[in-house]
Design a protein around this motif. Structure first.
Motif, short mmCIF file in Angstrom:
data_model
loop_
_atom_site.label_atom_id
_atom_site.label_comp_id
_atom_site.label_asym_id
_atom_site.label_seq_id
_atom_site.Cartn_x
_atom_site.Cartn_y
_atom_site.Cartn_z
N SER A 17 0.88 -1.36 -0.04
CA SER A 17 0.00 -0.07 0.02
C SER A 17 0.81 1.21 0.02
O SER A 17 0.35 2.33 0.18
CB SER A 17 -0.94 0.17 1.15
N ASN A 18 2.25 0.88 -0.26
CA ASN A 18 3.16 1.99 -0.13
C ASN A 18 3.50 2.60 -1.36
O ASN A 18 3.96 1.80 -2.19
CB ASN A 18 4.43 1.89 0.88
N LEU A 19 3.46 4.00 -1.73
CA LEU A 19 3.80 4.25 -3.18
C LEU A 19 5.23 4.26 -3.27
O LEU A 19 5.59 4.07 -4.30
CB LEU A 19 3.27 6.05 -3.17
N TRP A 20 6.19 4.41 -2.34
CA TRP A 20 7.54 4.17 -2.34
C TRP A 20 7.84 2.82 -3.11
O TRP A 20 8.81 2.59 -3.63
CB TRP A 20 8.13 4.70 -1.14
N TYR A 21 7.19 1.85 -2.52
CA TYR A 21 7.37 0.38 -3.18
C TYR A 21 7.15 0.18 -4.75
O TYR A 21 8.03 -0.29 -5.43
CB TYR A 21 6.48 -0.52 -2.22
N TRP A 22 6.23 1.07 -4.96
CA TRP A 22 5.51 0.68 -6.49
C TRP A 22 6.57 1.49 -7.48
O TRP A 22 6.98 1.26 -8.51
CB TRP A 22 4.14 1.22 -6.57
N ILE A 23 7.24 2.90 -6.85
CA ILE A 23 8.09 3.66 -7.42
C ILE A 23 9.45 2.68 -7.47
O ILE A 23 9.94 2.66 -8.62
CB ILE A 23 8.40 4.98 -6.85
N ALA A 24 9.81 1.97 -6.52
CA ALA A 24 11.00 1.26 -6.52
C ALA A 24 11.00 0.28 -7.42
O ALA A 24 11.83 -0.24 -8.42
CB ALA A 24 11.59 0.80 -5.19
N LEU A 25 9.57 -0.61 -7.60
CA LEU A 25 9.36 -1.80 -8.60
C LEU A 25 9.68 -1.10 -9.95
O LEU A 25 10.30 -1.68 -10.87
CB LEU A 25 8.45 -2.24 -8.19
N ALA A 26 9.09 -0.01 -10.24
CA ALA A 26 9.08 0.53 -11.48
C ALA A 26 10.56 0.80 -12.17
O ALA A 26 10.95 0.78 -13.15
CB ALA A 26 8.07 1.89 -11.65
N VAL A 27 11.21 1.23 -10.97
CA VAL A 27 12.79 1.88 -11.34
C VAL A 27 13.48 0.41 -11.55
O VAL A 27 14.52 0.53 -12.46
CB VAL A 27 13.12 2.81 -10.20
N LEU A 28 13.48 -0.24 -10.89
CA LEU A 28 13.90 -1.87 -10.85
C LEU A 28 13.81 -2.26 -12.36
O LEU A 28 14.81 -2.58 -13.00
CB LEU A 28 13.75 -2.59 -9.85
N TRP A 29 12.51 -2.41 -12.63
CA TRP A 29 12.25 -2.92 -13.82
C TRP A 29 12.53 -2.13 -15.18
O TRP A 29 13.17 -2.61 -16.37
CB TRP A 29 10.88 -3.47 -14.06
N SER A 30 12.65 -0.73 -15.16
CA SER A 30 13.09 0.25 -15.79
C SER A 30 14.19 0.09 -16.42
O SER A 30 15.10 -0.08 -17.32
CB SER A 30 12.41 1.68 -15.66
N THR A 31 15.22 0.07 -15.10
CA THR A 31 16.58 -0.03 -15.11
C THR A 31 17.23 -1.28 -15.89
O THR A 31 18.13 -1.43 -16.64
CB THR A 31 17.25 0.33 -13.98
N THR A 32 16.46 -2.30 -15.27
CA THR A 32 16.80 -3.76 -15.96
C THR A 32 16.70 -3.98 -17.30
O THR A 32 17.48 -4.46 -17.96
CB THR A 32 16.25 -4.86 -14.88
N SER A 33 15.71 -3.47 -17.61
CA SER A 33 15.16 -3.56 -19.47
C SER A 33 16.15 -2.56 -20.06
O SER A 33 16.28 -2.67 -21.29
CB SER A 33 13.87 -3.46 -19.53
N HIS A 34 16.73 -1.38 -19.45
CA HIS A 34 17.37 -0.44 -20.24
C HIS A 34 18.78 -0.98 -20.26
O HIS A 34 19.40 -0.82 -21.40
CB HIS A 34 17.38 0.87 -19.53
N PHE A 35 19.39 -1.42 -19.27
CA PHE A 35 20.93 -1.93 -19.35
C PHE A 35 21.02 -3.26 -19.67
O PHE A 35 20.90 -4.01 -18.64
CB PHE A 35 21.54 -1.56 -18.01
N VAL A 36 20.94 -3.74 -20.95
CA VAL A 36 21.17 -5.12 -21.25
C VAL A 36 22.53 -5.51 -21.27
O VAL A 36 23.11 -5.14 -21.88
CB VAL A 36 20.44 -5.27 -22.78
N LEU A 37 22.57 -6.40 -20.49
CA LEU A 37 24.07 -6.84 -20.06
C LEU A 37 24.88 -5.72 -19.71
O LEU A 37 26.12 -5.82 -19.86
CB LEU A 37 24.64 -7.88 -21.18
N GLY A 38 24.46 -4.90 -18.94
CA GLY A 38 25.08 -3.91 -18.44
C GLY A 38 25.45 -2.69 -19.56
O GLY A 38 25.99 -1.76 -19.12
N VAL A 39 24.89 -2.89 -20.61
CA VAL A 39 24.95 -1.89 -21.78
C VAL A 39 23.74 -1.13 -22.02
O VAL A 39 22.74 -1.69 -22.15
CB VAL A 39 25.51 -2.62 -23.09
N PRO A 40 23.79 0.33 -21.91
CA PRO A 40 22.68 1.04 -22.10
C PRO A 40 22.00 0.86 -23.66
O PRO A 40 22.99 0.76 -24.56
CB PRO A 40 23.01 2.62 -22.11
#
Length: 175
Positions: A17-40
């Motif tokens: 129920s915490n907005l910060w959790y959902w922001i962290a989840l979005a940032v996690l997956w956004s970053t993970t899908s942007h840096f493919v094998l560590g390469v932007p």
């Protein structure tokens, strides 16, 4: 007002129920899908579009990160696998057996990342063994990014469903 009360109100341990959790989840997956094998991933698109020196730089960066991933997997793979298994199991047990919502929330972030790590290692082996270069490398990383995004979409969906269920069961006051 007590500093601990203020802090716990800000960092509500009822994670779903915490907005910060959902922001962290979005940032996690956004970053993970942007840096493919560590390469932007935008570097892959620029390399494909402009070629030449940008493509060589992109290939070098992929080669460096591929070697880095494989070295970590070969040197520390067993230890990291055991540690990840222990942490994930602890989160699962405390979250779902003892009903600690914070552990559930962290589990829903950490568990899918194990699959991402596994396909990263597999992709690094493929790139190194087949010596993929040029536009074929861009296409390979695009396909790999698709799989990472697919894992992310499934993880976010399952997390959202479980989070909604938890919020309905516990209610607005947490009890």
């Amino acid at each position: 007002m007590d500093i601990y009360a203020t802090l716990f109100e800000l960092i509500d341990m009822r994670s779903f129920s915490n907005l910060w959790y959902w922001i962290a989840l979005a940032v996690l997956w956004s970053t993970t899908s942007h840096f493919v094998l560590g390469v932007p991933f935008d570097l892959a698109l620029k390399a494909k579009r402009h070629g030449g020196e940008r493509m060589r730089d992109f290939e070098d960066l992929v080669r460096i990160n591929t070697r880095r991933v494989l070295t970590i997997a070969e040197v520390s793979g067993l230890l990291l696998t055991a540690l990840a298994g222990a942490v994930t199991s602890t989160l699962a047990i405390t979250g779902f057996v003892y009903d600690v919502e914070f552990s559930q929330a962290v589990f829903f972030m950490a568990f899918p990342m194990l699959f991402v790590a596994a396909i990263n290692i597999r992709m690094a082996h493929k790139i190194r063994d087949r010596e993929i270069r040029g536009e074929a490398l861009v296409a390979t990383l695009r396909r790999h990014r698709f799989y990472v995004q697919l894992i992310g979409m499934c993880a976010i969906f399952v997390t959202a469903m479980w989070g909604m269920y938890q919020n309905l069961v516990t209610g607005p006051l947490g009890g």
